[in-house]
Design an enzyme around this catalytic site. Structure first.
Site, PDB file in Angstrom:
ATOM      1  N   LYS A 106      73.590  29.688  61.830  1.00 31.39           N
ATOM      2  CA  LYS A 106      72.128  29.597  61.888  1.00 31.39           C
ATOM      3  C   LYS A 106      71.470  29.787  60.521  1.00 31.39           C
ATOM      4  O   LYS A 106      70.351  29.306  60.302  1.00 31.39           O
ATOM      5  CB  LYS A 106      71.582  30.632  62.866  1.00 31.39           C
ATOM      6  CG  LYS A 106      71.920  30.364  64.321  1.00 31.39           C
ATOM      7  CD  LYS A 106      71.040  29.296  64.915  1.00 31.39           C
ATOM      8  CE  LYS A 106      71.173  29.217  66.426  1.00 31.39           C
ATOM      9  NZ  LYS A 106      70.274  28.189  66.998  1.00 31.39           N
TER      10      LYS A 106
ATOM     11  N   ASP B  12      73.189  22.480  80.989  1.00 32.75           N
ATOM     12  CA  ASP B  12      72.005  21.608  80.999  1.00 32.75           C
ATOM     13  C   ASP B  12      72.191  20.368  80.135  1.00 32.75           C
ATOM     14  O   ASP B  12      71.739  19.279  80.491  1.00 32.75           O
ATOM     15  CB  ASP B  12      70.764  22.385  80.550  1.00 32.75           C
ATOM     16  CG  ASP B  12      70.928  22.990  79.175  1.00 32.75           C
ATOM     17  OD1 ASP B  12      70.236  22.556  78.241  1.00 32.75           O
ATOM     18  OD2 ASP B  12      71.761  23.903  79.009  1.00 32.75           O
TER      19      ASP B  12
ATOM     20  N   GLY C 185      70.825  24.816  72.321  1.00 30.39           N
ATOM     21  CA  GLY C 185      69.697  23.890  72.339  1.00 30.39           C
ATOM     22  C   GLY C 185      69.992  22.569  71.656  1.00 30.39           C
ATOM     23  O   GLY C 185      69.202  21.625  71.736  1.00 30.39           O
TER      24      GLY C 185
ATOM     25  N   SER D 103      67.369  34.534  70.590  1.00 27.66           N
ATOM     26  CA  SER D 103      68.127  35.617  71.223  1.00 27.66           C
ATOM     27  C   SER D 103      68.914  36.427  70.208  1.00 27.66           C
ATOM     28  O   SER D 103      69.468  37.458  70.542  1.00 27.66           O
ATOM     29  CB  SER D 103      69.097  35.044  72.261  1.00 27.66           C
ATOM     30  OG  SER D 103      70.075  34.237  71.629  1.00 27.66           O
TER      31      SER D 103
ATOM     32  N   ASN E 102      70.898  35.117  66.715  1.00 35.36           N
ATOM     33  CA  ASN E 102      71.428  34.603  65.450  1.00 35.36           C
ATOM     34  C   ASN E 102      70.366  33.858  64.634  1.00 35.36           C
ATOM     35  O   ASN E 102      70.290  34.019  63.422  1.00 35.36           O
ATOM     36  CB  ASN E 102      72.648  33.713  65.701  1.00 35.36           C
ATOM     37  CG  ASN E 102      73.898  34.535  65.999  1.00 35.36           C
ATOM     38  OD1 ASN E 102      73.964  35.714  65.672  1.00 35.36           O
ATOM     39  ND2 ASN E 102      74.877  33.923  66.620  1.00 35.36           N
TER      40      ASN E 102
ATOM     41  N   GLN F 241      68.077  36.504  63.105  1.00 38.89           N
ATOM     42  CA  GLN F 241      68.618  37.089  61.880  1.00 38.89           C
ATOM     43  C   GLN F 241      68.569  36.100  60.723  1.00 38.89           C
ATOM     44  O   GLN F 241      68.306  36.473  59.577  1.00 38.89           O
ATOM     45  CB  GLN F 241      70.067  37.532  62.118  1.00 38.89           C
ATOM     46  CG  GLN F 241      70.209  38.672  63.111  1.00 38.89           C
ATOM     47  CD  GLN F 241      71.667  38.919  63.457  1.00 38.89           C
ATOM     48  OE1 GLN F 241      72.406  39.513  62.685  1.00 38.89           O
ATOM     49  NE2 GLN F 241      72.087  38.455  64.620  1.00 38.89           N
TER      50      GLN F 241
ATOM     51  N   ASN G 251      78.656  37.555  65.670  1.00 42.03           N
ATOM     52  CA  ASN G 251      77.778  38.719  65.811  1.00 42.03           C
ATOM     53  C   ASN G 251      77.884  39.329  67.203  1.00 42.03           C
ATOM     54  O   ASN G 251      77.259  38.867  68.160  1.00 42.03           O
ATOM     55  CB  ASN G 251      76.323  38.334  65.516  1.00 42.03           C
ATOM     56  CG  ASN G 251      76.115  38.020  64.046  1.00 42.03           C
ATOM     57  OD1 ASN G 251      76.702  38.665  63.187  1.00 42.03           O
ATOM     58  ND2 ASN G 251      75.312  37.016  63.747  1.00 42.03           N
TER      59      ASN G 251
ATOM     60  N   SER H 148      81.079  29.170  65.716  1.00 42.49           N
ATOM     61  CA  SER H 148      79.676  29.202  65.303  1.00 42.49           C
ATOM     62  C   SER H 148      79.157  30.562  64.879  1.00 42.49           C
ATOM     63  O   SER H 148      78.181  30.641  64.132  1.00 42.49           O
ATOM     64  CB  SER H 148      78.791  28.638  66.421  1.00 42.49           C
ATOM     65  OG  SER H 148      78.908  29.428  67.593  1.00 42.49           O
TER      66      SER H 148
ATOM     67  N   GLY I 230      75.676  27.248  82.236  1.00 40.92           N
ATOM     68  CA  GLY I 230      74.518  26.684  81.552  1.00 40.92           C
ATOM     69  C   GLY I 230      74.792  25.302  81.019  1.00 40.92           C
ATOM     70  O   GLY I 230      74.722  25.065  79.813  1.00 40.92           O
TER      71      GLY I 230
ATOM     72  N   LYS J 244      93.102  37.243  63.344  1.00 38.96           N
ATOM     73  CA  LYS J 244      92.399  38.399  62.766  1.00 38.96           C
ATOM     74  C   LYS J 244      90.935  38.074  62.485  1.00 38.96           C
ATOM     75  O   LYS J 244      90.375  38.443  61.464  1.00 38.96           O
ATOM     76  CB  LYS J 244      93.092  38.912  61.483  1.00 38.96           C
ATOM     77  CG  LYS J 244      94.609  39.000  61.588  1.00 38.96           C
ATOM     78  CD  LYS J 244      95.075  39.742  62.835  1.00 38.96           C
ATOM     79  CE  LYS J 244      96.577  39.650  63.030  1.00 38.96           C
ATOM     80  NZ  LYS J 244      97.012  40.078  64.375  1.00 38.96           N
TER      81      LYS J 244
END
Length: 323
Positions: free
Chosen positions: A54, A211, A181, A79, A81, A84, A308, A305, A209, A274
């Site tokens: 992102k 969609d 999205g 939500s 990423n 941030q 976090n 992707s 999900g 790792k």
């Protein structure tokens, strides 16, 4: 047909990101290759600044602000990423940032967003409309709204991940990309189809999900309820108008994986490579590792992707599964 972004836009984004974003490594695994009978190339965006791809789109968007826009600052909804990413990019570019985040977002992501200097406003994702709230706050404060995916500068920035991957490893037969999205897959599809014309671009969503899978097969954007999945970065309810235009034109298919498959992929990365990869970050890899499509003999790019996830949730998922 004219698309919202071009390969030239992605190259321009790469120039803006040069020396600012990490050129993340591409890793391989003999075990993964044996499991899939393919050659897998993992693009490790979990090792990107702020821990996810992102950052690419956020910085590319904010770097193009006018002096007036910079003074007022950026606002977004996310939500975690993208939140941030906007917060860090704003700090690097010396502008204020306001982020609208769901109250049930991972605490690590809320804390990190505030840690980068952004103001955070929490909302209830099940009863409130984040897009309406974001637009209202943008109007009240005179800030520029940068949505998490449906924006050409964001999409072009995300596409630099695939640009780097193909330039590092050469042509691909398949590129697997997680889908929320659609910002990442739309940018990556433009880059991959330009640099490796024969490459099939495949999106991967959580089963709960799907969609975009429904939208692609129906030929129009499908709206769903907030999906209940451990892949919090893919709890979107619909694709964007701009991202879907690219997906419809360039994405070959969209597959789904279960939460249990995501957990197994997380365990694979921890034990074998790792790497700490968050559930959403495992979507594309889980499709490959779990045999969601035949890959025998193919050269396959896989976008990891993001990474976090707080230590407690990470340990709990690995120990207890997705239940």
């Amino acid at each position: 047909m004219s698309l919202p972004i071009s390969f030239a836009d992605i190259e321009a984004a790469a120039a803006r990101l040069h020396g600012v974003a990490h050129r993340t490594p591409v890793l391989t695994s003999r075990t993964a290759d044996q499991l899939t009978s393919a050659q897998l190339y993992f693009k490790c965006e979990n090792l990107q600044r702020m821990g996810a791809f992102k950052f690419r789109g956020a910085y590319n968007a904010l770097a193009q602000f006018s002096p007036q826009q910079r003074k007022a600052g950026a606002i977004s909804f996310s939500s975690g990423n993208h939140a941030q990413a906007i917060a860090l990019s704003a700090r690097l570019l010396g502008m204020p940032a306001l982020i609208v985040m769901p109250a049930d977002a991972p605490p690590l992501k809320i804390t990190a967003t505030r840690g980068y200097g952004a103001e955070v406003i929490l909302y209830d994702r099940y009863t409130q409309d984040r897009e309406a709230l974001g637009a209202q706050l943008a109007a009240e404060r005179g800030m520029t709204l940068i949505p998490p995916y449906d924006h050409p500068h964001v999409m072009a920035g995300q596409g630099t991940a695939a640009l780097e991957l193909v330039r590092d490893v050469g042509g691909l037969d398949v590129l697997l990309v997680c889908v929320g999205g659609g910002g990442l897959i739309s940018g990556c599809a433009v880059a991959a189809k330009h640099l490796s014309p024969g490459c099939r671009v495949i999106g991967v969503e959580p089963e709960a999900g799907n969609d975009v899978q429904q939208s692609l097969r129906r030929g129009e954007i499908v709206h769903i309820d907030v999906p209940k999945t451990i892949a919090d970065g893919a709890q979107t309810q619909h694709a964007g108008n701009l991202t879907f235009a690219v997906i419809r034109a360039l994405v070959d298919d969209v597959l789904t994986v279960s939460d249990a498959q995501l957990v197994r992929a997380m365990g694979f990365f921890m034990e074998r490579m790792k790497l700490v990869v968050e559930p959403t970050g495992c979507l594309a890899a889980a499709a490959a590792l779990e045999g969601a499509m035949p890959l025998r003999g193919l050269r396959v790019g896989v976008i990891l992707s993001g990474g976090n996830i707080d230590a407690e949730r990470y340990a709990r998922l690995l120990l207890q599964g997705a239940a």
